[in-house]
Write an enzyme that holds these catalytic residues in place. Sequence first.
Site, mmCIF file in Angstrom:
data_model
loop_
_atom_site.group_PDB
_atom_site.id
_atom_site.type_symbol
_atom_site.label_atom_id
_atom_site.label_comp_id
_atom_site.label_asym_id
_atom_site.label_seq_id
_atom_site.Cartn_x
_atom_site.Cartn_y
_atom_site.Cartn_z
ATOM 1 C CG ASN A 17 -1.718 1.226 1.422
ATOM 2 O OD1 ASN A 17 -1.834 2.039 0.509
ATOM 3 N ND2 ASN A 17 -2.297 1.396 2.611
ATOM 4 C CD1 TRP A 18 3.479 1.163 -2.963
ATOM 5 C CD2 TRP A 18 3.313 2.356 -4.860
ATOM 6 N NE1 TRP A 18 4.136 0.471 -3.949
ATOM 7 C CE2 TRP A 18 4.056 1.185 -5.133
ATOM 8 C CE3 TRP A 18 3.085 3.256 -5.896
ATOM 9 C CZ2 TRP A 18 4.560 0.896 -6.397
ATOM 10 C CZ3 TRP A 18 3.592 2.964 -7.151
ATOM 11 C CH2 TRP A 18 4.325 1.797 -7.403
ATOM 12 C CE LYS A 19 0.076 3.432 4.785
ATOM 13 N NZ LYS A 19 0.182 3.624 6.210
ATOM 14 C CG HIS A 62 -5.560 1.957 5.729
ATOM 15 N ND1 HIS A 62 -5.081 2.895 6.612
ATOM 16 C CD2 HIS A 62 -4.546 1.088 5.499
ATOM 17 C CE1 HIS A 62 -3.814 2.594 6.896
ATOM 18 N NE2 HIS A 62 -3.469 1.512 6.230
ATOM 19 C CD GLU A 121 -2.593 5.620 7.063
ATOM 20 O OE1 GLU A 121 -2.671 5.567 5.825
ATOM 21 O OE2 GLU A 121 -1.595 5.232 7.698
ATOM 22 C CD GLU A 141 -3.167 -2.589 7.779
ATOM 23 O OE1 GLU A 141 -2.075 -2.837 7.275
ATOM 24 O OE2 GLU A 141 -3.786 -1.535 7.568
ATOM 25 N N GLY A 199 3.095 2.019 11.049
ATOM 26 C CA GLY A 199 4.116 3.068 10.965
ATOM 27 C C GLY A 199 4.881 3.297 12.250
ATOM 28 C CB SER A 232 5.737 -1.965 11.887
ATOM 29 O OG SER A 232 5.296 -0.674 12.242
HETATM 30 C C1 PEP Z 1 -0.519 0.266 6.616
HETATM 31 O O1 PEP Z 1 -0.726 1.450 6.817
HETATM 32 O O2 PEP Z 1 -1.398 -0.466 6.078
HETATM 33 C C2 PEP Z 1 0.749 -0.308 7.018
HETATM 34 C C3 PEP Z 1 0.802 -1.584 7.228
HETATM 35 O O3 PEP Z 1 1.803 0.587 7.164
HETATM 36 P P1 PEP Z 1 3.286 0.251 7.700
HETATM 37 O O4 PEP Z 1 3.724 -1.045 7.077
HETATM 38 O O5 PEP Z 1 4.099 1.407 7.248
HETATM 39 O O6 PEP Z 1 3.174 0.135 9.175
#
Ligand code: PEP
Length: 263
Positions: A11-13, A105, A107, A172, A178, A217
């Site tokens: 997921n590049w966001k 998600h 976010e 998640e 993050g 992460s």
């Molecule tokens: C995410 O936001 O879906 C995610 C897993 O981010 P990260 O791997 O950077 O924690």
Amino acid sequence: MSTAPKFVIGNWKMQAQHERGLTLAGDVTKALEDTPPPSHIRTVICPPYTQLSGVNHILRKHDLPTERISLGAQDCYPAPSGPFTGDISAKMLTELGARYVILGHSERRQNHGETDAVIRQKVKAATAAGLIPIVCIGEHLAERNEGRAASVLAGQIEGSLTRGFRGIVAYEPVWAIGSGITPSHEELQRKLSLIRALLPMRLMTDDIRVPVLYGGSVTSVQTPSLLSIDGVDGVLVGSASLEAQSFLDIIRAATEVPSSSPS
Ligand code: PEP
């Protein structure tokens, strides 16, 4: 005997500028074409909307079957069309080559006030358009520390999945995204067992095995141990999907985990 798929989803966001995104997609695809992972590894790249078409073009230019490396989007709108300024329908995503869409998600739940009911509408729209929804669920740190994770997860599963859900669930924990922190093996095992127990109740059937991924992460270092946990069918990767090498390392790490047959 067939092998259960393992998903590695990037997921590049809103993070890769156009040219950099295209280069990244090209580097990943080229490496996978040169040394193809086993066929049960399913790689999905989810760039920002503006890069969907360009990335799709790159993925399809290479000689890899669609189910081995696919395109995903990061959201869609519940309605099929209409006066919704700034929004994108599920059908529009399929027209650009997307096969998957991330929904709910944390976010989006946090920054856009998305409720479980809205996410469920999006799941319906995505499914109707032929997309595979990847629905994110996960508790906040305070909810975990107050012992409320189980009820949060139960509410999200009940509220955001449809009864006939045919997609993927990504667990998640919001506190792991993050942060560089991942749950302990024991905690993740407990949460996965809970999610696995809740899914048939929501779907009202034991016959469908919904793939459940872990996200938060993820790096190549923890991937083997994450994927060795019973019931983890893959990883959803944020930051580490933004560099070809770190994403490829995760894909390679996933290939090293002994594969199981689908139950
Ligand atoms: C995410 O936001 O879906 C995610 C897993 O981010 P990260 O791997 O950077 O924690």
